[in-house]
Enzyme design. Structure first.
Site, PDB file in Angstrom:
ATOM      1  N   SER A  60     110.898 118.781  -8.136  1.00  0.00           N
ATOM      2  CA  SER A  60     111.836 117.765  -8.626  1.00  0.00           C
ATOM      3  C   SER A  60     113.090 118.392  -9.227  1.00  0.00           C
ATOM      4  O   SER A  60     113.073 119.526  -9.700  1.00  0.00           O
ATOM      5  CB  SER A  60     111.176 116.892  -9.700  1.00  0.00           C
TER       6      SER A  60
HETATM    7  N1  SAH Z   1     106.006 117.902 -10.184  1.00  0.00           N
HETATM    8  C1  SAH Z   1     106.278 118.697  -8.986  1.00  0.00           C
HETATM    9  C2  SAH Z   1     106.992 117.917  -7.913  1.00  0.00           C
HETATM   10  C3  SAH Z   1     106.134 116.927  -7.319  1.00  0.00           C
HETATM   11  S1  SAH Z   1     106.555 116.311  -5.725  1.00  0.00           S
HETATM   12  C4  SAH Z   1     107.022 119.948  -9.306  1.00  0.00           C
HETATM   13  O1  SAH Z   1     107.437 120.124 -10.458  1.00  0.00           O
HETATM   14  O2  SAH Z   1     107.169 120.791  -8.410  1.00  0.00           O
HETATM   15  C5  SAH Z   1     105.199 115.203  -5.589  1.00  0.00           C
HETATM   16  C6  SAH Z   1     103.866 115.859  -5.362  1.00  0.00           C
HETATM   17  O3  SAH Z   1     102.914 114.810  -5.434  1.00  0.00           O
HETATM   18  C7  SAH Z   1     103.693 116.493  -3.988  1.00  0.00           C
HETATM   19  O4  SAH Z   1     103.284 117.820  -4.126  1.00  0.00           O
HETATM   20  C8  SAH Z   1     102.615 115.636  -3.322  1.00  0.00           C
HETATM   21  O5  SAH Z   1     101.760 116.379  -2.472  1.00  0.00           O
HETATM   22  C9  SAH Z   1     101.875 115.112  -4.538  1.00  0.00           C
HETATM   23  N2  SAH Z   1     101.083 113.898  -4.345  1.00  0.00           N
HETATM   24  C10 SAH Z   1     101.390 112.807  -3.624  1.00  0.00           C
HETATM   25  N3  SAH Z   1     100.389 111.889  -3.688  1.00  0.00           N
HETATM   26  C11 SAH Z   1      99.416 112.450  -4.484  1.00  0.00           C
HETATM   27  C12 SAH Z   1      98.116 112.021  -4.909  1.00  0.00           C
HETATM   28  N4  SAH Z   1      97.596 110.851  -4.560  1.00  0.00           N
HETATM   29  N5  SAH Z   1      97.412 112.853  -5.698  1.00  0.00           N
HETATM   30  C13 SAH Z   1      97.897 114.061  -6.069  1.00  0.00           C
HETATM   31  N6  SAH Z   1      99.110 114.517  -5.694  1.00  0.00           N
HETATM   32  C14 SAH Z   1      99.858 113.732  -4.901  1.00  0.00           C
END
Ligand code: SAH
Length: 211
Positions: A60
């Protein structure tokens, strides 16, 4: 330009854009974002933009990480759940502000890489789990704060259940990726919630477990 100079520029941008919480600014200063991005994006680590990870996911934008941390109003004694570990960067930032952070990622490779980065940096209060974050991490709840790092139509009910009374949850809510809003929900009683809107955002979608 050197990374520490770029990091100072990122911090002044965060201040200009409404990040006023000193502890959040300190955490954004202290967590080395360059350790969480792919090697080829190291030079861009402090640009205020989302950057690609593997598996079509993104780390993000710093402003959004800081805003989510700020609206969660974290206290040093708080236990935090994050859904969507991605690179582990936001979890590391939350870890600077809270006692323990439990973060769940549905893509195995990302969970492994994030856990390795966190261990390499000597961060001991951030715990990574591979699994479906829609279910939360019930064994470690309840949580004083929950950050959902992927967008969806509604807050998964398991997450509401794992939020302590007095707790805050932040999540991008909205039907399509273009019209999400960053919403904070405060659990003011067992079945009473108060909602605040922090404006338009754009996140990857929250998806069920696949791997
Ligand atoms: N917080 C992260 C960015 C997240 S992007 C950082 O600092 O890098 C969103 C993430 O959510 C992705 O890696 C995606 O695979 C994950 N995601 C999506 N749906 C999810 C779920 N149901 N459970 C766990 N992770 C999930």
């Amino acid at each position: 330009m050197k990374l520490d100079q770029q990091r100072d520029e990122m911090l002044s941008l965060l201040r200009q854009r409404g990040i006023t919480n000193q502890a959040v600014l300190q955490a954004m200063h202290d967590v080395p974002r360059e350790e969480f991005v792919l090697a080829s994006f190291r030079d861009d680590a402090y640009a205020d933009s989302a950057l690609p990870l593997t598996h079509k996911q993104t780390i993000s934008q710093p402003l959004i990480v800081a805003l989510m941390a700020q609206v969660l109003e974290l206290q040093p004694s708080d236990r935090v759940l994050e859904v969507g570990t991605g690179s582990g960067y936001a979890a590391a930032v939350l870890g600077q502000l809270a006692k323990e952070v439990y973060t769940v990622e549905r893509i195995g490779d990302l969970a492994i890489t994030a856990a390795e980065t966190i261990r390499r940096l000597g961060i001991r209060n951030v715990h990574v789990r591979f699994g479906d974050g829609l279910k939360g991490w019930p064994e470690e709840g309840s949580y004083d704060a929950i950050a959902v790092a992927a967008g969806g139509d509604r807050v998964p009910s398991a997450l509401f259940e794992q939020l302590a009374v007095g707790g805050r949850l932040v999540m991008p809510l909205g039907p399509v990726q273009d019209s999400q809003k960053l919403i904070r929900i405060r659990k003011v009683g067992e079945d009473r919630y108060k909602e605040d809107d922090f404006g338009g955002v754009r996140f990857v979608p929250l998806l069920p477990e696949t791997d």
